[in-house]
Write a protein that holds these residues in place. Structure first.
Motif, mmCIF file in Angstrom:
data_model
loop_
_atom_site.group_PDB
_atom_site.id
_atom_site.type_symbol
_atom_site.label_atom_id
_atom_site.label_comp_id
_atom_site.label_asym_id
_atom_site.label_seq_id
_atom_site.Cartn_x
_atom_site.Cartn_y
_atom_site.Cartn_z
ATOM 1 N N GLY A 53 53.371 54.458 -34.974
ATOM 2 C CA GLY A 53 52.761 53.854 -33.793
ATOM 3 C C GLY A 53 53.458 52.577 -33.365
ATOM 4 N N SER A 96 48.608 54.751 -35.059
ATOM 5 C CA SER A 96 47.901 55.227 -33.873
ATOM 6 C C SER A 96 47.055 56.422 -34.287
ATOM 7 N N VAL A 97 45.923 56.593 -33.654
ATOM 8 C CA VAL A 97 45.069 57.720 -34.069
ATOM 9 C C VAL A 97 45.782 59.051 -33.824
ATOM 10 N N HIS A 98 46.703 59.055 -32.855
ATOM 11 C CA HIS A 98 47.427 60.294 -32.573
ATOM 12 C C HIS A 98 48.490 60.602 -33.633
ATOM 13 N N MET A 99 48.879 59.591 -34.409
ATOM 14 C CA MET A 99 49.860 59.817 -35.471
ATOM 15 C C MET A 99 49.197 59.943 -36.838
ATOM 16 N N GLU A 100 47.891 59.773 -36.876
ATOM 17 C CA GLU A 100 47.218 59.709 -38.177
ATOM 18 C C GLU A 100 47.437 60.967 -39.011
ATOM 19 N N SER A 101 47.215 62.130 -38.408
ATOM 20 C CA SER A 101 47.348 63.335 -39.234
ATOM 21 C C SER A 101 48.818 63.615 -39.543
ATOM 22 N N ALA A 102 49.722 63.302 -38.620
ATOM 23 C CA ALA A 102 51.149 63.519 -38.909
ATOM 24 C C ALA A 102 51.598 62.610 -40.051
ATOM 25 N N ARG A 104 49.677 61.429 -42.461
ATOM 26 C CA ARG A 104 49.085 61.922 -43.704
ATOM 27 C C ARG A 104 49.820 63.161 -44.206
ATOM 28 N N ARG A 105 50.211 64.024 -43.295
ATOM 29 C CA ARG A 105 50.923 65.242 -43.700
ATOM 30 C C ARG A 105 52.323 64.907 -44.224
ATOM 31 N N ARG B 133 41.439 63.063 -29.772
ATOM 32 C CA ARG B 133 40.808 62.055 -30.626
ATOM 33 C C ARG B 133 39.690 61.323 -29.890
ATOM 34 N N ALA B 154 40.460 63.248 -37.406
ATOM 35 C CA ALA B 154 41.893 63.493 -37.244
ATOM 36 C C ALA B 154 42.235 64.932 -37.600
ATOM 37 N N TYR B 206 52.027 60.293 -28.804
ATOM 38 C CA TYR B 206 51.706 60.079 -30.217
ATOM 39 C C TYR B 206 51.569 58.600 -30.579
ATOM 40 N N VAL B 207 52.280 57.729 -29.856
ATOM 41 C CA VAL B 207 52.145 56.309 -30.191
ATOM 42 C C VAL B 207 51.277 55.579 -29.162
ATOM 43 N N HIS B 208 50.352 56.318 -28.560
ATOM 44 C CA HIS B 208 49.384 55.678 -27.666
ATOM 45 C C HIS B 208 48.564 54.678 -28.480
ATOM 46 N N LYS B 209 48.633 53.423 -28.061
ATOM 47 C CA LYS B 209 47.970 52.355 -28.820
ATOM 48 C C LYS B 209 46.870 51.685 -28.013
#
Lengths: 169, 527
Positions: A53, A96-102, A104-105, B133, B154, B206-209
């Motif tokens: 993020g 970022s919440v959008h990268m959270e699962s990536a 973790r994986r 999300r 998530a 993906y890096v939306h903050k």
């Protein structure tokens, strides 16, 4: 071709080398880093960098570790393309919440024993972005973290020192 | 040629089309002109503007009381025209600009996901900035959405409807969001036959903050810090654009020395990034010599930054009202002294790049962005300049201190990787010339004026020519002097779709060099 060779010859070796370099701190950190990696990783520490993020400022400075001045590979550190080849994840950004699962994986794909270093203020504490609907803040909110490297962004030298601290613990 | 002498013709065309301009102002958001329209005319206004060779430069919405205020930016000949309309929050429906300006596609979908606007005739109603999300019926930029709302659980995003390809021999390559290198995250979906790319579809965000949301409630200094972290490689230019917007809202002019120092920082940022990019483009075609040499020059340049500003990437140097610190005479001498050594190095290195056959073999005719497509997408910066788009704000509508400088801008029409490299090559030399003039004629006096928030609120528009191209930054203050809306539009919004186009027909192994030649910012786009 001659021009290329000429330029290479004239440029010479710019790498700030250990015994007689311009920057005594870099020499010292580098020597310790090489020693620690030799001791704990058979001389070779594989790092997978994960931007979770970041604003890309940290990536610029991590890139700089590979330029001729720092040339971090000479201390046994190399950046790998797959988490499956990595000993250590170097994570930047507030997660970022959008990268959270990536993220973790990626961590799950890294073989144990694995280390996680949170690089930069955002990864350390959330930085300018903090926690919000879009950001989980510090990497430690998502993964177990072994070391943090503060700085916005941390300089290449700070990054080397940060990687070093994990070897000494 | 004076500014806006094209506007009367556009207004005449609007009149012919019975598009009613409710109100116009040349001062409210100067230097842009503002036209207020009825929502019914929103789509046709774009259609007429597209037919009149206007460039589409952005759209953003903000909830105000019971309405959404939607503003779109158009540009022509260096001048910016803002179209504005209102729709009720209870029925946020508006015609789309995308049918006439394909570059509007993702930003309209961003507004759809962030605000809940519905663009009635948008050709692609899929979500863009939302990745499951937050709920599809909740919108982060609405006032009833709490900034600290808990995200939904998530899960990997598996339900996004990617374009499918069928047929013998066609296959898909999914890449990312975690890429094989030290780069930002995003997802690329290639469809290929053999080595040839049939189609590339990007999935970003993906890096939306939550930058727009967390900007709300900040004071001016806090917004400048945040703006400096929209895209770390453009910290000076984004901070400058945001500060320019805030200063215009507050009717505040930074002192001449501050303006000149901002340009010094900005040109240094341009050079540092171009040096890095030239090396990286060469590296992606295995010319390691150039990668090492340009990496070396970039490192030296960053060390000068650190010595003269305290920060290698120049973060937090631009503040509301001016710049943070006044460099000492020794620091100014060091910055001036760095120019000629770099020129000498480049005089040696550029001919090597020029004459290296294996480099030409890989870069020329690779990743061609046709000028017509570049124009339709509204690409700016080096991507535009390599494809015939002769756009540079510093020259076309100069802001201080460029109004007293002679700015030149390279232009190519081949649109390939080589052209994008050549633009950078020339822009470094031009920026060095600008640095010489700036440093040799640095005005005296203070480097900032005290910040004074606009009493009773206000709005402003910042426009700067970043190293990637034009950055547009919109700021509105509330009556309490705090930010109520911030929208920074990075040029990457237009270069990412350009990458999808220019990769067609190229081979998969050339994707990295094509991507690097465009070098869009993920963070600057994802916000």
């Amino acid at each position: 071709m001659l021009r290329i060779l000429n330029k290479i010859w004239k440029t010479g070796l710019i790498t700030e080398d250990l015994p007689a370099g311009a920057d005594p701190v870099l020499e010292q950190v580098g020597a310790q880093l090489r020693e620690g990696i030799a001791r704990q990783f058979q001389g070779s520490l594989a790092i997978r960098q994960v931007d979770a993020g970041s604003c890309n400022g940290c990536e610029l400075e991590i890139h700089a570790l590979n330029n001729g001045y720092y040339d971090i590979e000479r201390f046994g550190v190399h950046f790998v393309a797959s988490p499956r080849h990595a000993d250590l994840l170097l994570v930047t950004g507030p997660v970022s919440v959008h990268m959270e699962s990536a993220l973790r994986r990626t961590w799950e794909a890294t073989p144990e024993p694995r280390l996680v270093v949170a690089a930069g203020d955002c990864a350390a504490c959330g930085g300018e972005f903090g926690c919000s609907y879009a950001s989980r803040g510090a990497v430690s909110n998502v993964l177990p973290v072994d070391a943090v490297i503060p700085g916005c962004p941390p300089s290449p030298l700070k990054l080397m020192q940060g990687i070093l601290q994990i070897l000494e613990t | 040629m004076s500014h806006f002498d094209w506007l009367s013709e556009l207004l005449a065309r609007y009149q012919d089309e019975h598009i009613l301009v409710r109100r116009g102002s040349a001062t409210a958001l100067a230097p842009a002109h503002l036209l207020e329209l009825d929502p019914e005319d929103w789509g046709r206004a774009a259609q007429v503007a597209a037919g009149y060779a206007c460039r589409w430069a952005g759209v953003w919405a903000e909830p105000r009381n019971e309405d959404f205020v939607i503003t779109a930016a158009l540009a022509r000949e260096g001048d910016h025209l803002l179209l504005r309309t209102r729709v009720p929050l209870s029925a946020p429906l508006l015609p789309s600009h995308t049918p006439y300006f394909p570059g509007a596609d993702r930003m309209e979908r961003h507004a759809q996901d962030m605000c809940g606007l519905v663009f009635s005739d948008h050709p692609d109603p899929r979500r863009w900035s939302r990745h499951n999300r937050w709920a599809p019926d909740s919108y982060p930029l609405r006032k009833d959405f709490a900034v600290d709302s808990a995200p939904l659980p998530a899960e990997p995003e598996t339900d996004y409807a990617y374009i499918q390809t069928q047929g013998a021999g066609a296959y898909e390559i999914p890449v990312g969001p975690v890429h094989a290198g030290i780069i930002e995250p995003g997802h690329f979906r290639f469809q290929a036959v053999g080595e040839t790319v049939l189609n590339l579809e990007q999935r970003l965000g993906y890096v939306h903050k939550g930058i727009e949301k967390i900007a709300e409630g900040r004071d001016a200094a806090g917004l400048a810090k945040l703006a400096g972290r929209i895209s770390g490689d453009s910290t000076v230019h984004h901070a400058w654009a945001a500060c320019m917007a805030m200063e215009r809202a507050a009717r505040l002019t930074p002192p001449p020395r501050a303006q000149a120092l901002r340009a010094v920082l900005a040109e240094r940022e341009r050079i540092a990034n171009h040096l890095g990019d030239i090396g990286a483009i060469c590296n992606d075609v295995a010319f390691a010599f150039a990668f090492q040499q340009f990496g070396r020059l970039r490192e030296l340049w960053l060390r000068d930054n650190a010595a003269c500003s305290g920060h290698r990437l120049l973060m937090d140097c631009v503040i509301p009202g001016g710049v943070a610190a006044d460099p000492t005479p020794e620091q100014i001498a060091r910055l001036r002294g760095a120019v000629d050594p770099l020129r000498r190095e480049l005089a040696e290195l550029y001919p090597i790049l020029d004459d290296h056959p294996s480099l030409e073999d890989r870069l020329a005719t690779t990743g061609i962005l046709a000028p017509e497509i570049a124009q339709r997408l509204g690409t700016v910066g080096y991507v535009g300049k390599a494809s015939g788009q002769d756009i540079d704000l510093r020259r076309d509508h100069p802001y201080a201190p460029y109004d007293r400088l002679h700015v030149t801008s390279p232009l190519f029409t081949t649109g390939d990787v080589e052209a994008r490299l050549k633009v950078r090559v020339q822009e470094i030399l031009d920026a060095l010339d600008l640095l010489v003039t700036l440093l040799d004629t640095l005005p005296g006096g203070p480097v900032n004026v005290p910040w004074q928030a606009p009493a009773g609120g206000g709005e402003g528009l910042g426009l700067v020519e970043g190293w990637r191209g034009e950055i547009l930054s919109y700021v509105r203050f509330g009556g309490d002097g705090r930010v109520t809306r911030f929208f920074p539009r990075d040029p990457s919004w237009f270069s990412w779709p350009a990458l999808e186009q220019l990769i067609h027909g190229n081979i998969v192994p050339d994707f990295p060099v094509c991507n690097k030649s465009v070098n869009g910012s993920y963070s600057g786009h994802d916000l």
